[in-house]
Every structure is written in structure tokens, then in C-alpha cells.
Design an enzyme around this catalytic site. Sequence first.
Site, mmCIF file in Angstrom:
data_model
loop_
_atom_site.group_PDB
_atom_site.id
_atom_site.type_symbol
_atom_site.label_atom_id
_atom_site.label_comp_id
_atom_site.label_asym_id
_atom_site.label_seq_id
_atom_site.Cartn_x
_atom_site.Cartn_y
_atom_site.Cartn_z
ATOM 1 C CB ALA A 19 -0.003 1.142 12.021
ATOM 2 C CB SER A 21 -4.009 4.239 7.271
ATOM 3 O OG SER A 21 -3.586 5.550 6.917
ATOM 4 N N GLY A 22 -2.301 4.053 4.437
ATOM 5 C CA GLY A 22 -2.404 4.463 3.041
ATOM 6 C C GLY A 22 -2.597 5.959 2.912
ATOM 7 C CG LEU A 45 -3.447 -2.859 10.771
ATOM 8 C CD1 LEU A 45 -4.070 -2.410 12.082
ATOM 9 C CD2 LEU A 45 -2.612 -4.114 10.968
ATOM 10 C CB CYS A 114 -10.428 1.145 15.814
ATOM 11 S SG CYS A 114 -9.264 0.514 14.592
ATOM 12 C CB CYS A 211 -12.892 3.076 8.367
ATOM 13 S SG CYS A 211 -12.892 1.758 9.602
#
Length: 370
Positions: A19, A21-22, A45, A114, A211
Amino acid sequence: MSDHMLPPANGRRLRVLAAMSGGVDSAVAAARAVEAGHDVVGVHLALSAKPATLREGARGCCTIEDSRDARRAADVIGIPFYVWDMAERFREDVMDDFVAEYKAGRTPNPCLRCNEKIKFAALLDKALGLGFDAVCTGHYARIVEHPDGSRELHRSVDMGKDQSYVLGVLDSDQLAHAMFPLGGDTKGDVRLEAERRDLAVAKKPDSHDICFIADGDTQGFLAKHLGTERGDIVDASGTKLGEHDGAYAYTIGQRKGLRIGHPAADGKPRYVLDISPVNNTVTVGPVEALDVDRLVGIRPRWCGPAPAGEVDCTAQVRAHGDETAAVAEVVDGEVRVRLAEPIRGIARGQAVVLYAGTRVIGSATIDATA
């Protein structure tokens, strides 16, 4: 026992979904999974139906910029990369839950929700359905594996970055397919490694805010979704001291912005002690009234076997809060916790995470305090 960032593999190459996220943490975690010899695929995502174009410094995440940063990192690492749209699921399970909890007078932690509902439920379920063996993330936490194959969740070596609190919702089945490669490192080490790997995100700032509230205005976000409803601010005896435009805008322990017309008789500051959505009132009082030495948690989540009988442990009630010695017991499905020393300003809806040393026992949602 030994630390492992990977599930038991019996020497075989694992298929790992990273995963991404950047940010720098997830990029380095994915790179380490590749370096360990596994077949890694990166996925970003998309959690917003209308993502912002640019990130505002350390505010928010999941922007178009973050998606592009994740793709560039995947290209440098040399792994396939995809964007998965989970905006609707995120809205239902995290954002709608966040608003509903505040409407009910509780104070939720959306990061726990989350992790529970998106990253280690929706994402993990999809990954396993596609034949992956594990989901890899950049969380600062450790998984410790015993010789019998059982696994435990432990705090990160870097206590300043430890994220085991927001992972306390994971059960043993989810831990069996989780990978946290950064748990043995400091943030500084991870940034230096990112530079050595020529990852452009090496100096990208961390995201500190919720976020989906990129501007940091939680009260404005809630007002947009819940509207305004004037109500009373009262003291413990029920005497009206002022008015508010929405009880949801207040949190337990809040001191500023109370809009009280006159000072307390003793001249001391007053704090929010209770929020009642039933009669739309906010109760305020002295700081001493915020002390809590007992709490009851509901909807427990255990990172291993549920504790039997009374258990000596430590309790943490905030993501970056201190631990407090405690005794916990499960009674009729509820987690009852006695604290050795009072904790000030605990709100319903927060999570209590229980530890045995560095091991995470599990968590529960706080439903009552005394």
C-alpha cells in the site's frame, strides 16, 4: 521468538501488495519487501471522490500529487503500480462513521477506523482474493513471530513514531497477512535510506491531520455535515452559563472557545466535562472533574487470544499519549479497565489500547468513564 517483517514463508517467495500512500514510509517499506526477494505490486488507494490537486504542506493526504508520488516511487523501485478506487467504501466506513460519532457526542479516531475497515479489511480481503499473501505498509510497528508460527503486534523501536496504537484494531488473522518493514528503524534512518534509493519523497513532509479534512478545520467540516443547532452550556448543577451553535464542536477537556459570559466563582478556568446530544447541552466545570480512573470499553478487538480474568497491563487512550499502569478484565463482552493513576480528559468514542510490555493485547472503544 524473533522479529519478522514477513509471514511464515517456508522459504518461498511471497506475493506482496504494498500500500503506497505517496509518502516516504510506504515507499521504503515497498522497496524493502522487494529487496527481501518477494514479488511486490504497489497500489495507491484513491480514498476521495474529488481529490485535491496539491497537498497543503503536512495537511491531508490522498491528493492527486500523492498518487503521482507513489507512482514515481514504484517506477524507481521497479514494481508494477495500480490505483484502486475505494472512495465509496472510505466514505461509508470512515467519513460517515466520523460524522455519526460526533453527532452522538463521541470523539472518534478515524485512523483506527481506516486501518480496521479499509487497509486491513477491504484492501486485505481484495489482496487475498487476488492471490496475494500479505499487505505491506509503512506503519511504525513490529510483528514478532514465535516458533509455533503465532504472531504478536509490538511497538516500534522508534517510540516517537510508534503507530501500534492505531493498529490495535487488528486481529490475529489480519496480523498473519500483515507486513511492517519499518518497525525496527527510526524516521531519520528511513529518510536517509530513501535518499540512498533515489526516492524523490525522501524529504516529503509527514501528514499530521485528518486526511479528509485537508484544511484542518474539523469544526467547519462537522458544521457542513451536521448544520448548526443552538443549545446551552451549563455547569454541573445545570445552571446555564452560555450558548453554543452545535455540541459536536466541543471535545472533552476543551478550555478555549467556550463562550461563557461570566467567570467561575473561584476564578479558575472551566473545561468541557460532558457533551449530551440528547438535550444538546455542553457541561463545563473545574479541571479536576476531568480525572478518570475507570473506564468501560465496547467492541473489543484482540491482536491474539482474548485475556482471561484480570490482566495487569498498561493502557493508552490517545495516539501519542502516555501509557498508564492498569488492570483490565473482560466482563460480558465489555472491557473494564482500572487505572493506577487518573488520566485527564478521556472522551467516549476514543480507543483504549492495552499493552503487555511492548506487545499489543488489543483495543476497545471507550463507552463510559468514572
